[in-house]
Design a protein around this motif. Sequence first.
Motif, short mmCIF file in Angstrom:
data_model
loop_
_atom_site.label_atom_id
_atom_site.label_comp_id
_atom_site.label_asym_id
_atom_site.label_seq_id
_atom_site.Cartn_x
_atom_site.Cartn_y
_atom_site.Cartn_z
N LEU A 79 0.82 -1.22 0.00
CA LEU A 79 0.00 0.00 0.00
C LEU A 79 0.85 1.27 0.00
O LEU A 79 0.37 2.34 -0.35
CB LEU A 79 -0.93 -0.01 1.21
CG LEU A 79 -2.03 -1.08 1.20
CD1 LEU A 79 -2.80 -1.08 2.52
CD2 LEU A 79 -2.99 -0.88 0.03
N ARG A 80 2.11 1.14 0.39
CA ARG A 80 3.03 2.29 0.35
C ARG A 80 3.69 2.45 -1.02
O ARG A 80 4.44 3.41 -1.24
CB ARG A 80 4.13 2.13 1.42
CG ARG A 80 3.67 2.37 2.84
CD ARG A 80 4.81 2.28 3.83
NE ARG A 80 4.37 2.54 5.20
CZ ARG A 80 4.26 3.76 5.73
NH1 ARG A 80 4.58 4.82 5.01
NH2 ARG A 80 3.84 3.90 6.98
N THR A 81 3.43 1.54 -1.93
CA THR A 81 4.10 1.51 -3.23
C THR A 81 3.10 1.80 -4.34
O THR A 81 2.08 1.10 -4.45
CB THR A 81 4.76 0.13 -3.45
OG1 THR A 81 5.58 -0.18 -2.31
CG2 THR A 81 5.62 0.14 -4.69
N LYS A 92 12.99 -6.09 -4.36
CA LYS A 92 14.04 -5.42 -5.13
C LYS A 92 14.00 -3.91 -4.91
O LYS A 92 15.04 -3.25 -4.76
CB LYS A 92 13.89 -5.73 -6.61
CG LYS A 92 15.01 -5.13 -7.45
CD LYS A 92 14.93 -5.56 -8.90
CE LYS A 92 16.11 -4.98 -9.68
NZ LYS A 92 16.07 -5.38 -11.11
N LYS A 93 12.80 -3.35 -4.87
CA LYS A 93 12.65 -1.91 -4.69
C LYS A 93 13.21 -1.46 -3.35
O LYS A 93 13.88 -0.42 -3.26
CB LYS A 93 11.17 -1.53 -4.80
CG LYS A 93 10.88 -0.03 -4.59
CD LYS A 93 9.39 0.24 -4.74
CE LYS A 93 9.07 1.71 -4.46
NZ LYS A 93 9.64 2.63 -5.46
N TYR A 94 12.94 -2.22 -2.30
CA TYR A 94 13.31 -1.78 -0.95
C TYR A 94 14.58 -2.43 -0.39
O TYR A 94 15.18 -1.89 0.53
CB TYR A 94 12.14 -2.01 0.00
CG TYR A 94 10.94 -1.14 -0.33
CD1 TYR A 94 11.00 0.24 -0.19
CD2 TYR A 94 9.77 -1.70 -0.83
CE1 TYR A 94 9.92 1.04 -0.52
CE2 TYR A 94 8.68 -0.91 -1.16
CZ TYR A 94 8.76 0.47 -1.01
OH TYR A 94 7.69 1.26 -1.34
N ARG A 365 12.11 -0.41 5.54
CA ARG A 365 12.56 0.40 4.42
C ARG A 365 11.41 1.16 3.77
O ARG A 365 11.56 2.33 3.40
CB ARG A 365 13.25 -0.49 3.38
CG ARG A 365 14.51 -1.15 3.86
CD ARG A 365 15.66 -0.18 3.94
NE ARG A 365 16.05 0.33 2.63
CZ ARG A 365 16.97 1.26 2.43
NH1 ARG A 365 17.59 1.78 3.46
NH2 ARG A 365 17.27 1.66 1.21
N ALA A 366 10.26 0.51 3.65
CA ALA A 366 9.11 1.16 3.00
C ALA A 366 8.60 2.33 3.84
O ALA A 366 8.13 3.33 3.29
CB ALA A 366 8.00 0.14 2.77
N ARG A 367 8.68 2.20 5.16
CA ARG A 367 8.24 3.31 6.01
C ARG A 367 9.15 4.53 5.88
O ARG A 367 8.73 5.66 6.14
CB ARG A 367 8.16 2.85 7.47
CG ARG A 367 6.95 1.97 7.74
CD ARG A 367 6.86 1.48 9.17
NE ARG A 367 5.58 0.82 9.42
CZ ARG A 367 5.24 0.24 10.57
NH1 ARG A 367 6.11 0.23 11.58
NH2 ARG A 367 4.05 -0.33 10.72
N LYS A 368 10.39 4.30 5.44
CA LYS A 368 11.31 5.42 5.22
C LYS A 368 11.30 5.91 3.78
O LYS A 368 11.45 7.11 3.52
CB LYS A 368 12.74 5.00 5.59
CG LYS A 368 12.96 4.75 7.07
CD LYS A 368 14.42 4.35 7.33
CE LYS A 368 14.66 4.11 8.82
NZ LYS A 368 16.06 3.67 9.09
N HIS A 369 11.13 4.98 2.84
CA HIS A 369 11.34 5.34 1.44
C HIS A 369 10.14 4.99 0.55
O HIS A 369 10.29 4.92 -0.67
CB HIS A 369 12.58 4.63 0.90
CG HIS A 369 13.82 4.88 1.71
ND1 HIS A 369 14.45 6.10 1.73
CD2 HIS A 369 14.53 4.06 2.54
CE1 HIS A 369 15.51 6.03 2.54
NE2 HIS A 369 15.57 4.80 3.05
#
Length: 414
Positions: A79-81, A92-94, A365-369
């Motif tokens: 949901l963050r992407t 791969k993204k994170y 990582r997703a929460r940061k980026h």
Amino acid sequence: MTTATQSGAGAQTATAKTHSTAITFWQGVAIIFGANIGAGILALPYGARSGGFPALLIALIVAGFLTTASMLYVAEVALRTKEPLQLAGLAKKYLGNVGSWLVFAGVAVNGLGALIAYTSGSGRILSELLGLPEAVGSLLFFIPGVLVVWFGLQATGRSEQAITIAMLVLILVLCGWTFVGPGIDIANVTYVQPFFIIPIVNLAVFAFIAQYTVPELARGLAETNPRALPRAIVVGMCATGFLLALVPLAALGMMGREGITEVVTVAWGQELGSAAYYLANIFAVLAMMTSFWAIALTLMTNIFDRFKWPSEGAPGYRVAAIAIVAIPAFLIGVFNLAGFVSALGYAGGFAGAIMSIVPVLMLHRARKHGDQEPAWHAGWMSHPIVQGLLILVFGLAFVYSLVSAFGLVPDGWA
């Protein structure tokens, strides 16, 4: 030039409609439930025979809670992407290429272990029911399995929803028949040997692993109700846990540990009579089919994602992906190169470790980026204590799989 462009756009639109991604909340629940209620539920009673039903119940609670937490982490990451990536693509993204390959390996090993079990299990059951060679029975199972996966997420969701209802009716009838008819012996479901809980946890982990379905569900629910994603996960996992406990309760309770077969419906149906035998084994085939659809679809889309193949409008790539998913599992299963329960145990241990550790790292990582503020947050389920337990329990399950593969486990654990 404009006409060609418009024509190409029209073709893409037609293809998108052929492989539509929109699903409803209940179709999402059905995909999770269908992915879980497959080979695992058929193997759990046999795998739990030495430890007993109480040990199995503890294993289901631990594995179910931690696996649900891991799935909710993947849900928040998805949901963050903005881009609709599969699990390998999100990794791969994170986490870069190493994380992506680890996740892809976890998805592939888990998927291959499951599909091998479906091949051998379905071939055996259809051979008994129809009087056919096992290889022909496996082929009859794979044909509708591959066809539904070919048509994509929406076709899979609708098929899962229809078959799941039939499965529920069948299994509730069989369990009711068991409880009201011959009944269960309390001694068969109260004995416990905690020493055997470790191999049972491995099977329970396999039975609950459905993290790889979450990005696909996020993609399907994005068009209708993205906030329904965590609810679909929790409802699907609770329904899974209930049935994973109910079937061993009925089967072990009636037959005891000595009467259980590797595929539980074989002995269970024979014990209840000829009509129940057919009902039990029809349920087994349907359970394997729903899992096949969910697992094969997500494995196929992860292949597209990992190797950057065009998933729409390129039938050659789609045929290649389905061949990669189905043919090795079919051949290994038909030639009995891996046992039914052992394939599930190894797959559960390896994939469980990957599916527990990587989502925790991705969440941080997703929460940061991340690309956007999500429609939902994991909340208390992402507490460091829960994350630590998840990594510890599933990491130990992975160690057990390695030790077991080399034949170093105590007698009765393998």
